[in-house]
Scaffold this motif. Structure first.
Motif, short mmCIF file in Angstrom:
data_model
loop_
_atom_site.label_atom_id
_atom_site.label_comp_id
_atom_site.label_asym_id
_atom_site.label_seq_id
_atom_site.Cartn_x
_atom_site.Cartn_y
_atom_site.Cartn_z
N PHE A 83 14.53 -11.25 -11.50
CA PHE A 83 13.08 -9.99 -11.14
C PHE A 83 13.19 -9.91 -10.36
O PHE A 83 13.78 -11.26 -9.06
N THR A 84 12.37 -9.39 -9.06
CA THR A 84 12.91 -8.60 -7.30
C THR A 84 10.89 -8.92 -7.26
O THR A 84 10.96 -8.33 -8.16
N SER A 85 11.20 -9.61 -5.90
CA SER A 85 9.52 -8.86 -5.24
C SER A 85 9.58 -8.64 -3.70
O SER A 85 10.67 -9.02 -3.46
N THR A 86 8.78 -7.77 -3.62
CA THR A 86 8.78 -7.46 -2.31
C THR A 86 7.05 -7.48 -1.62
O THR A 86 6.39 -7.19 -2.66
N VAL A 87 6.84 -7.33 -0.25
CA VAL A 87 6.14 -7.66 -0.16
C VAL A 87 5.73 -6.71 1.11
O VAL A 87 6.49 -6.54 1.81
N GLU A 88 5.38 -5.27 1.35
CA GLU A 88 4.99 -4.53 2.36
C GLU A 88 3.33 -3.71 2.60
O GLU A 88 2.60 -4.26 2.30
N ALA A 89 3.63 -2.29 3.61
CA ALA A 89 2.54 -2.59 4.06
C ALA A 89 1.82 -1.32 3.34
O ALA A 89 2.25 -0.46 2.42
N LEU A 90 0.90 -1.62 2.94
CA LEU A 90 0.10 -0.98 1.63
C LEU A 90 -0.31 0.37 2.32
O LEU A 90 -0.84 0.38 3.96
N GLU A 91 0.08 1.89 1.71
CA GLU A 91 0.26 2.50 2.46
C GLU A 91 -0.90 3.74 2.08
O GLU A 91 -2.08 3.04 1.19
N ALA A 92 -1.73 4.75 2.92
CA ALA A 92 -2.94 5.47 2.33
C ALA A 92 -3.06 5.86 0.74
O ALA A 92 -4.10 6.01 0.22
N ALA A 93 -1.96 6.65 0.42
CA ALA A 93 -1.93 7.08 -1.39
C ALA A 93 -1.67 6.51 -1.99
O ALA A 93 -0.03 5.96 -2.66
N PRO A 94 -1.29 5.16 -2.41
CA PRO A 94 -1.69 4.62 -3.60
C PRO A 94 -0.51 4.71 -4.52
O PRO A 94 -1.57 5.94 -5.23
N LEU A 95 0.55 4.61 -5.75
CA LEU A 95 0.96 4.53 -6.43
C LEU A 95 -0.20 4.68 -7.97
O LEU A 95 0.25 5.25 -8.88
N TRP A 96 -0.96 3.76 -7.64
CA TRP A 96 -1.17 3.33 -9.02
C TRP A 96 -2.46 5.05 -9.70
O TRP A 96 -2.83 5.00 -10.75
N ARG A 97 -2.95 5.71 -8.67
CA ARG A 97 -3.49 5.94 -9.24
C ARG A 97 -2.98 7.19 -9.92
O ARG A 97 -3.11 8.25 -10.65
N GLU A 98 -1.38 7.70 -9.69
CA GLU A 98 -0.48 8.38 -10.87
C GLU A 98 -0.54 7.73 -11.74
O GLU A 98 -0.19 7.71 -12.89
#
Length: 149
Positions: A83-98
Motif C-alpha cells: 500500500f502507498t499513499s500520497t497527499v498533494e495539491a488538488l488540481e483544477a481538472a480532477p481525474l475522477w471526471r474521467e
C-alpha cells in the motif's frame, strides 16, 4: 460509475484519515461489486473488500475512524500486500471526471462542492483511490497491490 451522495462526508482533511486492515465491513453509502472485489464508499472515505479464490478475505479501510489515531502511512509492505499513499495539491481538472464512465470505478460526489469526491478504481493487481478535499486544497491518492508487483 458516478453516484451523487446525500450524506456529508465525515473526514474533512487529509489529516483526519486512518488506515486499517482487517476491520469488519462498515456501513457503506454505495458498493460496486466486481469479481472478488468490493469497492465501498463510506461517509468517512473508503473500504475495499478483496476475496481470494480460496475464500481468504482482506479488508482495507482508509477513513476517519473513531477510536483510531488519525494516521495514514505512506507505505505498508507485508507478505504480498503493498500500500502507498500520497497527499498533494488538488488540481483544477480532477481525474475522477474521467473515471465516471469506467465500469471498474466508483466515484462518489459529496454534497456542497462538486470536487468533494472519493473515487475508487479496480486495476490489474489491486486498486487505486482518490480522496479530494476542496476546502483544504488536498488530494489523497492510494495504490494497493496484491501478490507480486
Amino acid at each position: 460509475m458516478l453516484v451523487r451522495l446525500d450524506t456529508p462526508y465525515a473526514d474533512t482533511t487529509a489529516g483526519d484519515l486512518s488506515f486499517a486492515l482487517g476491520l469488519p465491513e462498515l456501513p457503506a453509502l454505495h458498493v460496486l461489486r466486481l469479481p472478488g472485489l468490493e469497492l465501498r464508499l463510506l461517509g468517512a472515505s473508503h473500504q475495499v473488500v478483496w476475496t481470494a479464490a480460496d475464500g481468504t478475505r482482506l479488508v482495507e479501510t482508509v477513513a476517519c475512524l473513531p477510536g483510531h489515531d488519525a494516521h495514514l502511512p505512506s507505505t505498508v509492505d507485508d507478505q504480498g500486500y503493498a500500500f502507498t499513499s500520497t497527499v498533494e495539491a488538488l488540481e483544477a481538472a480532477p481525474l475522477w471526471r474521467e473515471l465516471a464512465d469506467d465500469p471498474r470505478a466508483l466515484v462518489g460526489v459529496f454534497p456542497g462542492d462538486p470536487d468533494a469526491v472519493t473515487a475508487l478504481r479496480a486495476v490489474d493487481g489491486g486498486w487505486r483511490t482518490w480522496h479530494a478535499y476542496p476546502q483544504t486544497g488536498e488530494l489523497v491518492t492510494t495504490r494497493t497491490w496484491l501478490g507480486d508487483r
